[in-house]
Design a protein around this motif. Structure first.
Motif, PDB file in Angstrom:
ATOM      1  N   SER A 348       0.818  -1.301   0.031  1.00  0.00           N
ATOM      2  CA  SER A 348       0.064   0.304  -0.012  1.00  0.00           C
ATOM      3  C   SER A 348       0.911   1.271   0.135  1.00  0.00           C
ATOM      4  N   ASP A 349       1.909   1.275   0.849  1.00  0.00           N
ATOM      5  CA  ASP A 349       2.860   2.415   0.828  1.00  0.00           C
ATOM      6  C   ASP A 349       3.424   2.595  -0.391  1.00  0.00           C
ATOM      7  N   LEU A 350       3.879   1.454  -1.050  1.00  0.00           N
ATOM      8  CA  LEU A 350       4.671   1.695  -2.389  1.00  0.00           C
ATOM      9  C   LEU A 350       3.690   2.276  -3.540  1.00  0.00           C
ATOM     10  N   VAL A 351       2.412   1.934  -3.478  1.00  0.00           N
ATOM     11  CA  VAL A 351       1.523   1.916  -4.453  1.00  0.00           C
ATOM     12  C   VAL A 351       1.010   3.602  -4.038  1.00  0.00           C
ATOM     13  N   ASP A 352       0.825   4.006  -3.087  1.00  0.00           N
ATOM     14  CA  ASP A 352       0.824   5.425  -2.622  1.00  0.00           C
ATOM     15  C   ASP A 352       1.825   6.270  -3.313  1.00  0.00           C
ATOM     16  N   THR A 353       2.980   5.941  -2.857  1.00  0.00           N
ATOM     17  CA  THR A 353       4.194   6.772  -3.255  1.00  0.00           C
ATOM     18  C   THR A 353       4.389   6.838  -4.747  1.00  0.00           C
ATOM     19  N   GLU A 354       4.202   5.667  -5.521  1.00  0.00           N
ATOM     20  CA  GLU A 354       4.122   5.841  -6.813  1.00  0.00           C
ATOM     21  C   GLU A 354       3.232   6.721  -7.522  1.00  0.00           C
ATOM     22  N   TYR A 355       2.127   6.321  -7.138  1.00  0.00           N
ATOM     23  CA  TYR A 355       1.032   7.101  -7.798  1.00  0.00           C
ATOM     24  C   TYR A 355       1.176   8.647  -7.518  1.00  0.00           C
ATOM     25  N   ASN A 356       1.440   9.003  -6.335  1.00  0.00           N
ATOM     26  CA  ASN A 356       1.523  10.451  -6.168  1.00  0.00           C
ATOM     27  C   ASN A 356       2.593  10.832  -6.911  1.00  0.00           C
ATOM     28  N   ALA A 357       4.016  10.335  -7.062  1.00  0.00           N
ATOM     29  CA  ALA A 357       4.862  10.679  -7.910  1.00  0.00           C
ATOM     30  C   ALA A 357       4.275  11.169  -9.496  1.00  0.00           C
ATOM     31  N   ARG A 358       3.711   9.960  -9.721  1.00  0.00           N
ATOM     32  CA  ARG A 358       3.278  10.014 -11.357  1.00  0.00           C
ATOM     33  C   ARG A 358       2.367  11.064 -11.513  1.00  0.00           C
ATOM     34  N   LYS A 359       1.482  11.331 -10.437  1.00  0.00           N
ATOM     35  CA  LYS A 359       0.399  12.284 -10.648  1.00  0.00           C
ATOM     36  C   LYS A 359       1.098  13.574 -10.600  1.00  0.00           C
ATOM     37  N   VAL A 360       2.017  13.888  -9.745  1.00  0.00           N
ATOM     38  CA  VAL A 360       2.567  15.139  -9.657  1.00  0.00           C
ATOM     39  C   VAL A 360       3.344  15.529 -11.062  1.00  0.00           C
ATOM     40  N   TYR A 361       3.703  14.560 -11.540  1.00  0.00           N
ATOM     41  CA  TYR A 361       4.504  14.591 -12.881  1.00  0.00           C
ATOM     42  C   TYR A 361       3.505  15.004 -13.900  1.00  0.00           C
ATOM     43  N   VAL A 362       2.573  14.264 -13.986  1.00  0.00           N
ATOM     44  CA  VAL A 362       1.688  14.505 -15.181  1.00  0.00           C
ATOM     45  C   VAL A 362       0.833  15.840 -14.868  1.00  0.00           C
ATOM     46  N   GLN A 363       0.678  16.297 -13.869  1.00  0.00           N
ATOM     47  CA  GLN A 363      -0.157  17.665 -13.632  1.00  0.00           C
ATOM     48  C   GLN A 363       0.939  18.503 -14.064  1.00  0.00           C
ATOM     49  N   ASP A 364       2.357  18.391 -13.745  1.00  0.00           N
ATOM     50  CA  ASP A 364       3.316  19.481 -14.215  1.00  0.00           C
ATOM     51  C   ASP A 364       3.335  19.408 -15.742  1.00  0.00           C
ATOM     52  N   VAL A 365       3.359  18.332 -16.291  1.00  0.00           N
ATOM     53  CA  VAL A 365       3.575  18.403 -17.759  1.00  0.00           C
ATOM     54  C   VAL A 365       1.961  19.170 -18.385  1.00  0.00           C
ATOM     55  N   TYR A 366       0.927  18.788 -17.745  1.00  0.00           N
ATOM     56  CA  TYR A 366      -0.330  19.171 -18.368  1.00  0.00           C
ATOM     57  C   TYR A 366      -0.221  20.639 -18.119  1.00  0.00           C
ATOM     58  N   ASP A 367       0.179  21.211 -17.260  1.00  0.00           N
ATOM     59  CA  ASP A 367       0.263  22.854 -16.972  1.00  0.00           C
ATOM     60  C   ASP A 367       1.206  23.538 -18.278  1.00  0.00           C
ATOM     61  N   ASN A 368       2.249  22.845 -18.411  1.00  0.00           N
ATOM     62  CA  ASN A 368       3.102  23.294 -19.532  1.00  0.00           C
ATOM     63  C   ASN A 368       2.443  23.130 -20.959  1.00  0.00           C
ATOM     64  N   LEU A 369       1.776  21.925 -21.018  1.00  0.00           N
ATOM     65  CA  LEU A 369       1.140  21.722 -22.338  1.00  0.00           C
ATOM     66  C   LEU A 369      -0.003  22.791 -22.471  1.00  0.00           C
TER      67      LEU A 369
END
Lengths: 401, 431
Positions: A348-369
């Protein structure tokens, strides 16, 4: 014998005379009957059938009737029954001529549209009106202006088509001047059509972004595990961006619409220039640029994924040892239970961490796009407007030359 | 002190001993410690791996597989949520309000059409323009020139161009007594060309024109000219020569107090009011063929004629006990008209406007009916009706209507009634 023959001859003559008298009386009765009907048409038709009665019919028409009250159509029809050289024909034809003059006086001040309505209302007068138009307009074609010639050709449907066309063909200077006078209005309206293209373009740009991004995140969400290496993980996403939001695809879509727009604008310009007698003129065109996608954002957050995965291994080992001690101490299944729970927690811990990291990245890319599309939209719309304005100025010069 | 010193010694010895002993002991302790640690570690490892040993190698592999699988599932499940990061749809929908447009707008053909319409509006800007103003008025000039050519054909320059030589001769004759006849006639023909046709058909009408010259309305009336030149005298030749009517050519028309007086050699025959009413001042006017579409009046009797001059209705006011003989006398009797309006010997004359109440034996008031039993019966019936009407109302109006078959001058039927009441008597001719 001679006497007998003479008597016989006399009796034959008398019987013939009686019969003629009787026939004349019969004809006279019929005429009286017709007179009594108070119907001019019947009288004129009677005279056509029995020419001997023409004199009486003329008397009746002149004394008891007023043939000027007949309509042009009635007079025209009745005139055809009698030649102008007979007294009745003369009477009818002259009255018919007067009716024609009345009609000419009536239609002279009318507009051509009103004349059309008049012909529609009185179809029997069409050829008469046509004759008058032939004599009045037909003989005045060289004196009519280009605009008046057009007015005649469009309003009087089919009238002297070839003659008017030929006359119009001689008015190139008039046409050129007219088109030069109005080219500004023409281009003002053309300019007003641009927002249509802008609307279509913006709609394509943003719909493309909405759909493309949706596809992008959907594809990305279907990847359960990204590479451990942050750079590789970021590169993986960049590749998806390039596939789902392909600049070339967007450019192609926009170019199609721009070309369609320009085609219609140029088609209208061609017609306009043709009337003005201008063969060569600037055509509107615009090359849609490629969008510069700004998707290379800082991918530091993706390092968290590798770290979390390492933590996951360590944590599992710790859990295993802790649960072993517990199992040794309790000597039963508690240890196993703790191991299971511990591992579950690590997942559960790993899944949370992975998801959060990817989400933040996607969001950053989205803002730039988003910013890229916004800039692109503004820039291309501004460019096309400038292009059109400059192009129109050139076109105006060509028309006015 | 010795105690103290001995204690010190003891302490030093003890210290040296301790140090000496301790030095060798620490090695032992280290060894023991290492042994112990190794033991403990082994023990701990065996304790820590207690669970794993419980699971066994197969169980561990199985469990690791389960963990791995669960991890994959959980990741896949959670990453689905990344799909929720969407571009707001408002970025697209807000464009409608921004541009004031909606739906599909990428069919740009209407831009061409609207530009074309605009171009046409420049080229075809002339609309609703009077035909006469086209070509700076040249259209009007040409149109009027054409109209003028027709008008020229219709114009009459001189009498000689349009009337027959016979008419011209008559005009020349009457011009001697009235120099303005020719000019007047030309002007009148221009005003009403119907006169021209009457004159050419009946040159004798020139005389009537001359006789009516002082009355504009009459001399310009084709009906008047035709009637007095032709129709009036149509039956004259059929009357007995001794009882001949005055020559219509001698009849004069003069105006007096707004009324047209018809006279012959200074004798007043009647008066005309309007164009269709003749008041008789003698019986002569009733003995010419009746004027078409005219009302004849004599006293309280009224005759109306149709388009061919046949009497179609008669009205006579009758006063009870007041027999009035006609004021005027005529040599002509009913039988004198037999050759005009009878078909045979078996026909008897009948005067609808009763002589007892002012009627007379004139052509206007004479009708021939077959002398049948039925007609006799009907005449008796008419008398009965008259009596009844006079008895009940004191006075009455006799109303007679006459029907003719086709254009015949012989009536087929005559209906007689009084005040429209009490019934009708009908005389008939089987023709």
């Amino acid at each position: 014998m001679d006497i007998i023959m003479r008597k016989l001859y006399l009796s034959v003559c008398v019987s013939i005379m009686l019969s003629v008298t009787s026939m004349q009386a019969q004809t006279y009765d019929n005429l009286c009957n017709v007179i009594n009907q108070n119907d001019i048409k019947s009288l004129v038709e009677y005279a056509a059938r029995y020419p001997d009665s023409e004199k009486q019919v003329v008397d009746v028409l002149c004394s008891l009737h007023d043939i000027s009250e007949l309509t042009y159509e009635q007079l025209s029809e009745l005139s055809k029954l009698h030649n102008r050289d007979t007294s009745l024909g003369h009477l009818l034809h002259r009255e018919n001529d007067r009716k024609e003059l009345e009609i000419f006086s009536f239609i002279e001040p009318l507009t051509l549209e009103e004349i059309n309505s008049y012909i529609e209302k009185y179809p029997g007068r069409k050829s008469l009106v046509q004759r008058y138009i032939d004599k009045s307009i037909g003989n005045s074609l060289p004196n009519l202006s280009y605009l008046e010639l057009n007015y005649v050709s469009t309003t009087m449907n089919g009238y002297e088509k070839s003659r008017i066309k030929a006359e119009i063909g001689t008015r190139s200077a008039e046409k050129k001047e007219l088109m030069a006078q109005n080219v500004n209005d023409f281009l003002v309206q053309e300019q007003k059509s641009l927002p249509r293209l802008e609307y279509v373009m913006e709609k394509i740009i943003w719909s493309f972004f909405v759909e493309g991004h949706k596809q992008l995140v959907e594809n990305y969400s279907r990847i359960p595990m990204v590479p451990d290496d942050a750079y590789s993980a970021a590169h993986q996403y960049q590749e998806l961006v390039n596939v789902c939001l392909s600049p070339k695809t967007l450019q192609k879509m926009l170019q199609t619409e721009v070309d369609n727009y320009c085609e219609q604008v140029n088609k209208a310009r061609k017609d306009y220039a043709l009337i003005a007698g201008v063969k060569e003129y600037p055509k509107m065109s615009y090359k849609v640029p490629l969008i510069a996608l700004r998707s290379n954002v800082d991918y530091g957050v993706l390092y968290n994924i590798a770290e979390a995965r390492r933590d996951f291994v360590v944590s599992r080992r710790d859990v295993s040892q802790g649960s072993g001690v517990l199992g040794w101490l309790t000597g039963g299944l508690w240890g196993l239970g703790a191991k299971f729970l511990g591992d579950w927690y690590c997942i559960s811990d790993l899944v949370d961490t992975e998801y959060n990291a990817r989400k933040v990245y996607v969001q950053d890319v989205y803002d730039n796009l988003y910013a890229s599309f916004e800039d692109y939209s503004k820039k291309s719309l501004s460019q096309i407007k400038t292009t059109l304005t400059q192009n129109e100025k050139s076109y105006e010069k060509f028309i006015k030359q | 002190m010795k105690n103290l010193l001995s204690n010190k010694r003891c302490c030093l010895v003890g210290m040296f001993l301790f140090i000496g002993v301790n030095a060798s002991y620490s090695q032992i302790l280290d060894w023991i410690g290492d042994q112990l640690k190794e033991y403990v570690d082994n023990k701990i490892n065996s304790i820590a791996g207690y669970t794993d040993s419980q699971l066994g190698s197969f169980g561990r592999a199985l469990w690791d597989g389960v963990v791995e699988s669960e991890l994959q599932d959980k990741l896949a499940e959670r990453m689905q949520k990344l799909g929720n990061i969407e571009v707001p749809l408002s970025t697209v929908s807000s464009l409608d309000s921004k541009y004031g447009l909606s739906g599909e707008q990428n069919d740009f053909r209407d831009i061409y059409w609207s530009q074309s319409d605009l171009t046409k509006s420049f080229v075809y800007s002339v609309k609703m323009k009077s035909m006469s103003t086209l070509g700076n008025g040249s259209v009007r000039q040409n149109g009027q020139a054409y109209s003028e050519s027709i008008r020229q054909n219709l114009s009459i320059a001189s009498l000689r161009d349009i009337v027959s030589s016979e008419v011209m001769d008559s005009v020349a004759v009457y011009s001697m007594s009235n120099a303005s006849i020719a000019d007047g006639l030309l002007a009148d023909i221009k005003a009403n060309e119907n006169i021209l046709y009457i004159l050419n058909n009946h040159p004798s009408a020139v005389r009537i024109y001359h006789n009516s010259f002082n009355i504009d309305k009459l001399r310009r009336s084709p009906k008047h000219l035709l009637y007095w030149s032709t129709q009036a005298k149509e039956y004259c030749t059929l009357l007995p020569k001794k009882k001949a009517l005055p020559d219509v050519g001698e009849i004069k028309f003069e105006i007096d107090n707004g009324k047209v007086q018809i006279s012959n050699n200074g004798t007043l025959l009647g008066e005309m009011s309007g164009s269709s009413t003749i008041s008789c001042s003698s019986l002569e006017l009733q003995n010419y063929r009746a004027m078409p579409n005219t009302t004849y009046i004599m006293g309280e009797i009224e005759w109306k004629t149709d388009a061919i001059g046949r009497v179609v209705s008669i009205k006579q006011v009758i006063y009870k006990g007041n027999n009035v003989k006609c004021l005027y006398k005529s040599k002509l009797k009913s039988k004198d008209f037999a050759s005009i309006i009878s078909t045979g010997d078996n026909m008897k004359p009948y005067n609808p406007a009763d002589k007892k109440y002012g009627g007379a034996e004139t052509l206007l008031n004479t009708f021939f009916f077959e002398s049948t039993g039925e007609n006799k019966k009907q005449l008796k019936q008419a008398k009965k009706l008259e009596k009844t009407a006079l008895k009940q109302n004191g006075n009455c109006i006799k109303v007679v209507s006459i029907k003719y078959p086709g254009g015949s001058t012989i009536p087929s039927e005559m209906n007689i009634s009084y005040d429209g009441l009490f019934g009708t008597a009908t005389l008939t001719n089987n023709i």
